[in-house]
Design a protein around this motif. Sequence first.
Motif, PDB file in Angstrom:
ATOM      1  N   THR A 118       0.841  -1.188   0.000  1.00  0.00           N
ATOM      2  CA  THR A 118       0.000   0.000   0.000  1.00  0.00           C
ATOM      3  C   THR A 118       0.879   1.242   0.000  1.00  0.00           C
ATOM      4  O   THR A 118       1.991   1.229   0.545  1.00  0.00           O
ATOM      5  CB  THR A 118      -0.909   0.027   1.243  1.00  0.00           C
ATOM      6  N   PRO A 119       0.414   2.339  -0.605  1.00  0.00           N
ATOM      7  CA  PRO A 119       1.208   3.571  -0.625  1.00  0.00           C
ATOM      8  C   PRO A 119       1.511   4.067   0.786  1.00  0.00           C
ATOM      9  O   PRO A 119       0.676   3.972   1.690  1.00  0.00           O
ATOM     10  CB  PRO A 119       0.308   4.560  -1.379  1.00  0.00           C
ATOM     11  N   THR A 120       2.711   4.581   0.964  1.00  0.00           N
ATOM     12  CA  THR A 120       3.144   5.076   2.274  1.00  0.00           C
ATOM     13  C   THR A 120       3.311   6.588   2.297  1.00  0.00           C
ATOM     14  O   THR A 120       3.495   7.169   3.355  1.00  0.00           O
ATOM     15  CB  THR A 120       4.490   4.440   2.653  1.00  0.00           C
ATOM     16  N   GLY A 121       3.303   7.219   1.120  1.00  0.00           N
ATOM     17  CA  GLY A 121       3.571   8.641   1.046  1.00  0.00           C
ATOM     18  C   GLY A 121       5.044   8.968   0.885  1.00  0.00           C
ATOM     19  O   GLY A 121       5.417  10.133   0.732  1.00  0.00           O
ATOM     20  N   ARG A 122       5.907   7.947   0.911  1.00  0.00           N
ATOM     21  CA  ARG A 122       7.341   8.172   0.727  1.00  0.00           C
ATOM     22  C   ARG A 122       7.626   8.408  -0.750  1.00  0.00           C
ATOM     23  O   ARG A 122       7.257   7.620  -1.609  1.00  0.00           O
ATOM     24  CB  ARG A 122       8.157   6.982   1.228  1.00  0.00           C
ATOM     25  N   THR A 123       8.309   9.507  -1.030  1.00  0.00           N
ATOM     26  CA  THR A 123       8.596   9.886  -2.408  1.00  0.00           C
ATOM     27  C   THR A 123      10.047   9.580  -2.759  1.00  0.00           C
ATOM     28  O   THR A 123      10.843   9.134  -1.914  1.00  0.00           O
ATOM     29  CB  THR A 123       8.350  11.390  -2.613  1.00  0.00           C
ATOM     30  N   HIS A 124      10.367   9.857  -3.991  1.00  0.00           N
ATOM     31  CA  HIS A 124      11.738   9.725  -4.509  1.00  0.00           C
ATOM     32  C   HIS A 124      12.747  10.422  -3.602  1.00  0.00           C
ATOM     33  O   HIS A 124      13.836   9.913  -3.356  1.00  0.00           O
ATOM     34  CB  HIS A 124      11.727  10.317  -5.928  1.00  0.00           C
ATOM     35  N   ASP A 125      12.378  11.590  -3.065  1.00  0.00           N
ATOM     36  CA  ASP A 125      13.296  12.350  -2.209  1.00  0.00           C
ATOM     37  C   ASP A 125      13.442  11.744  -0.817  1.00  0.00           C
ATOM     38  O   ASP A 125      14.330  12.144  -0.067  1.00  0.00           O
ATOM     39  CB  ASP A 125      12.820  13.806  -2.085  1.00  0.00           C
TER      40      ASP A 125
END
Length: 203
Positions: A22-29
Amino acid sequence: MTPYQLLERAVRRTAEAVRGRTPTGRTHDDADDVVGTLATDGALDYDPRPLLASLHRAGAPVVIIGQVAGILHGSAELTGDLDLLWDGDPRHAPALAAGFATADAELADDDGRQVPCGPESFLLPKVTFEAPGATGDACTPALPWGSLRVADYLGRALRLESPDGWSVGYLRADDLIAMRRAVGRPKDLRRAAELEALLAEAR
């Protein structure tokens, strides 16, 4: 396997690795220095090929760097981003803007501020992009690269050819290793050692 087949396999393996996540909100950065972007949301629905095809059609002179370039040389490590290098020539900025715009990309500067997907934004040393299937950085030689002469890397890049008719440059293994060693994060050193072993085996 051809470089394209290696990329195709990596896209398939990435989908398998993140299935059910599930998406965690953690991005490439938010990627850490050990695992990298495979642990971020960028790995969900990851497939950089549509963006690369869009950049080809626009005539954007980009070269793949980072772990996707490593994959094209046979690296087994997966990634959730796409990093690109281009020459920074203002004459080429409209082509980059057109390619990213056609791929529905959104851009931000190095401080995370959103910038328009227009030629002027590509005059920055680096922009971060988010497009369906791929997030990452588009960099120029104007970005501080220490002692590396990355502009020279562009002229001797190899070429990835797709069966669909698009193509894109990617770093030679020796140049990618030099870049990895210069950055020096744990994941870079690990991946540099892997590439060195692959080169030694091939030779």
